[in-house]
Design an enzyme around this catalytic site. Structure first.
Site, PDB file in Angstrom:
ATOM      1  N   THR B  17       0.805  -1.226   0.000  1.00 52.41           N
ATOM      2  CA  THR B  17       0.000   0.000   0.000  1.00 52.41           C
ATOM      3  C   THR B  17       0.839   1.278   0.000  1.00 52.41           C
ATOM      4  OG1 THR B  17      -0.147  -0.137   2.397  1.00 52.41           O
ATOM      5  CG2 THR B  17      -1.976  -1.080   1.149  1.00 52.41           C
ATOM      6  N   GLY B  18       2.156   1.144   0.174  1.00 53.04           N
ATOM      7  CA  GLY B  18       3.005   2.341   0.187  1.00 53.04           C
ATOM      8  C   GLY B  18       3.180   2.915  -1.209  1.00 53.04           C
ATOM      9  N   ILE B  96      14.146  -4.672  -2.168  1.00 56.86           N
ATOM     10  CA  ILE B  96      14.729  -3.546  -2.901  1.00 56.86           C
ATOM     11  C   ILE B  96      15.090  -2.393  -1.967  1.00 56.86           C
ATOM     12  CG2 ILE B  96      13.442  -4.149  -4.963  1.00 56.86           C
ATOM     13  CD1 ILE B  96      11.573  -1.802  -4.354  1.00 56.86           C
ATOM     14  N   THR B  97      14.688  -2.469  -0.700  1.00 57.17           N
ATOM     15  CA  THR B  97      14.904  -1.362   0.235  1.00 57.17           C
ATOM     16  C   THR B  97      16.390  -1.047   0.390  1.00 57.17           C
ATOM     17  OG1 THR B  97      12.944  -2.100   1.414  1.00 57.17           O
ATOM     18  CG2 THR B  97      14.371  -0.536   2.553  1.00 57.17           C
ATOM     19  N   GLU B  98      16.700   0.262   0.387  1.00 61.39           N
ATOM     20  CA  GLU B  98      18.061   0.731   0.603  1.00 61.39           C
ATOM     21  C   GLU B  98      18.273   1.009   2.080  1.00 61.39           C
ATOM     22  OE1 GLU B  98      20.017   3.964  -1.897  1.00 61.39           O
ATOM     23  OE2 GLU B  98      17.908   4.122  -2.439  1.00 61.39           O
ATOM     24  N   GLU B 209      31.783  -4.515  -8.827  1.00 63.12           N
ATOM     25  CA  GLU B 209      32.343  -3.208  -8.493  1.00 63.12           C
ATOM     26  C   GLU B 209      33.264  -3.345  -7.293  1.00 63.12           C
ATOM     27  OE1 GLU B 209      28.621  -1.089  -8.030  1.00 63.12           O
ATOM     28  OE2 GLU B 209      28.446  -1.630  -5.931  1.00 63.12           O
ATOM     29  N   HIS B 248      26.841   2.943  -3.079  1.00 62.26           N
ATOM     30  CA  HIS B 248      26.485   1.696  -2.409  1.00 62.26           C
ATOM     31  C   HIS B 248      27.320   1.540  -1.144  1.00 62.26           C
ATOM     32  CE1 HIS B 248      25.153  -0.352  -6.415  1.00 62.26           C
ATOM     33  NE2 HIS B 248      24.170   0.313  -5.844  1.00 62.26           N
TER      34      HIS B 248
END
Lengths: 381, 291
Positions: B17-18, B96-98, B209, B248
């Protein structure tokens, strides 16, 4: 975020880990005065910057008398200290930490990190701690022993193999493990963890890195974050959903994504140019956030050209970035040439926005051409 | 074929719902993936985007038969959301949250040990099997079904390289983002193993990387086995300053970590084909597959 030594030691002291007696000083005369409170046979004056490598760079000096403390503090304060772990321009020393100096009979290295494979904390230890330990460990990976603190872990047994058997020393290491867990540290390093000639154990130097992602549950560290070694540009960008690192070159780089940012900077250096910054526009950034990031670059007289390299997708589409760039140009009267390479979602729309808003844009179809164009534009300027 | 996800994968969204949850769920559904529900504690019984919303993952699984989830929950609560999905025995969990705290991720890693769940992320673009299933945030405009498997630490570079490959008519079997954080679930080695067993994948692209040990571990694995498929590797950050976080969290080179140059040397030594830059990847793929 790395903590300054005196803050790291204050935190460790709260866990009962013995540290040398010390006082923080902002002026040479208060450094001298603090000797009366410390009451030692000799002293050490340590520049307080949040980076390692101080010992070899002259940021740690021994002083036999309070007046020698005064002189060393005077030399260090407000000077720039350049170590192998700071940026090229170094860090300004605003405070010094005056400590009692001790004669050491043995120097150990003790550190905690999280083991990326298992998720348990990992204890690293060596009997050969002291200055330049990192260099030695890099040459010889076996110089440091590692122990994963899982359910079966036996700290006492492990420390014994390194030569740390004394009850007080073992308790201090266990207390450090607690401090590591409870404060969301990503690195806790005590080097040297030393035995003095009198048989006492002391954390002679300590390095702590906190996890900025956990700042929300540590309001007690808020003040430290606001005073952290970030430049004004970097914290301004951070507030606007942009990861920004100032570098030494003259090509301002506007990129979405960390990997693409690194790849762009690699290409610039390969082509003989110098990036002015590293930029990673986060996916949550709005065009106003992006405008603030671009304004930081336009406001920097060192920036001679802007390289816009965007692969639109997800929430960061090309027109959002172009809107931000155009807005920044409209609010700044410097006509810095903008070399743009837009790809992915809404690339053509983004290019239209840049041209319609009279951004001095030069559109390229691929990354390499854009980089080469930017490098030669700076060469002409 | 593909790895991990396909048309049969039934996905729920934790945090549906966000703002971000709504946006990405909507995009994935429009792409044709099979999304069957969402979770939002306290909002169970409602509908969102035409899908039923449940109080918790277990309830969602009981009612929908879901076997995968997309976690789009604010960072302070992300670890608990991932652990809930692991406890519910989902096959694939994508986060996927950072900026998930590292000590929280440590807790998740411990929950993962001994479970059959594959965790992708956090701070990942997710996983995409073109034409079948998207769980994540990646653009799909340039994705085409095909024979290249991509495993990557960077979302933006994946989009870039994927677009180049598709333009040269090299479609993708599956693309996976292992995420930009120090502690994460699925790594390069597991991706290499999965792509090896996937008959449709003919060539694997690794996008690495600076920071972390993913590239070193991948090199160790490749050196230890007779990997029949060509592996094209790109490692970025060759000219990045050491000891600084470049976007990152995982790029911050930790104690004893290898530089980009060292990673490249290890991968080359293990038989991987090294791409000089992002644009070169498609040329190396072409050369390897003789197209």
């Amino acid at each position: 975020m790395n903590l300054q030594e005196h803050i790291a030691k204050e935190l460790l002291s709260q866990y009962g880990i013995p540290c040398p007696k010390g006082r923080l000083a902002k002026t040479a005369s208060s450094a001298e005065d603090s000797c009366a409170l410390i009451q030692a046979k000799k002293y050490v004056v340590k520049a307080q910057i949040a980076a390692g490598g101080r010992g070899l760079a002259g940021g740690v000096r021994f002083a036999a008398t309070p007046s020698a403390v005064h002189d060393e503090a005077e030399r260090m304060l407000n000077s720039r200290l350049v170590t192998d772990q700071t940026r090229a321009e170094g860090e300004v020393v605003h405070t010094v930490y005056v400590e009692a100096a001790h004669d050491l009979s043995a120097q150990y290295f003790v550190a905690f990190v999280l083991d990326a494979a298992t998720g348990f904390p990992m204890l690293l230890a060596s009997a050969n701690g002291g200055i330049a330990f990192e260099e030695r460990a890099r040459m010889d990976p076996d110089a440091v022993a590692a122990h994963v603190l899982d359910e079966q872990s036996d700290i006492d047994g492990f420390l014994k193999t390194v030569g740390i058997e004394d009850g007080g020393a073992v308790d201090a290491v266990k207390a450090a493990a607690r401090a590591f867990e409870e404060n969301d540290m990503v690195l806790l390093e005590i080097n040297p963890f030393a035995k003095t000639a009198n048989g006492d154990w002391l954390a002679i130097d300590a390095k702590i890195a906190l996890d900025p992602a956990a700042a929300f549950r540590h309001p007690e560290f808020d003040r430290l974050y606001s005073n952290a070694g970030q430049s004004a540009q970097e914290s301004e960008a951070q507030q606007n959903n942009i990861n920004f690192v100032r570098l030494d070159g003259d090509i301002g780089v506007v990129v979405n994504g960390a990997g693409l940012g690194l790849a762009t900077n690699d290409l610039i250096v390969d082509a003989g140019g110098e990036p002015a910054n590293f930029m990673d526009i986060r996916t949550t950034a709005t065009s106003f956030d992006i405008a603030r990031g671009v304004e930081l670059l336009l406001a920097d007289p060192g920036v001679k050209a802007l390289l816009l390299n965007v692969h639109g997708g997800g929430m960061t589409v090309c027109d959002t970035v172009a809107e931000g760039v155009a807005f920044a140009y409209s609010r700044n009267n410097r006509n810095v040439p903008c070399i743009a390479r837009l790809a992915g979602t809404n690339a053509d729309w983004g290019e239209r926005i840049l041209m319609d808003r009279k951004v001095p844009v030069d559109v390229c179809n691929d990354m390499k051409t854009a980089v080469q164009r930017a490098v030669s534009r700076v060469g002409e300027a | 074929m593909s790895i991990l996800v396909n048309q049969e994968t039934k996905v729920i969204v934790q945090g549906i719902t966000g703002r971000a949850g709504t946006f990405y769920a909507d995009q994935a559904i429009r792409y044709g993936s099979t999304y069957v529900g969402g979770v939002r504690p306290g909002r169970g019984g409602n509908k969102h985007l035409g899908l039923p919303v449940f109080h918790d993952v277990a309830e969602a699984v009981d009612n929908t038969g879901a076997n995968a989830s997309l976690v789009v929950v604010p960072a302070p609560f992300t670890a608990d959301a991932m652990i809930e999905a692991i406890d519910a025995k989902l096959d694939v969990v994508v986060c996927i949250t950072e900026r998930v705290p590292q000590h929280d991720m440590a807790r998740v890693k411990r929950a993962l040990s001994g479970s059959k769940t594959v965790l992708i992320g956090p701070n990942s673009q997710g996983i995409l099997t073109p034409g079948q299933c998207k769980i994540g945030v990646m653009p799909t405009k340039d994705a085409r079904p095909g024979r290249i498997g991509i495993a990557s630490r960077s979302a933006s570079l994946t989009s870039e390289i994927l677009a180049n490959c598709s333009a040269a008519d090299w479609g993708q079997s599956t693309t996976v983002g292992v995420g930009g954080d120090v502690l994460h679930g699925l790594g390069f080695v597991e991706c290499l193993k999965l792509f090896r067993d996937d008959p449709e994948t003919e060539c694997v692209v690794l996008i690495g990387e600076i920071g972390g040990r993913e590239e070193e571990l991948a090199a160790e694995y490749l050196a230890s086995t007779d990997y029949e498929k060509p592996v094209v590797a790109l490692v970025v950050g060759r000219h990045a300053p050491l000891g600084q976080r470049m976007g990152h969290a995982g790029t911050l080179s930790q104690f004893g970590a290898a530089s980009a140059g060292q990673k490249i040397a290890l991968l080359a030594g293990a038989g991987a084909i090294i791409a000089s830059d992002a644009g070169d990847v498609v040329h190396q793929v072409k050369a390897a597959l003789g197209g």
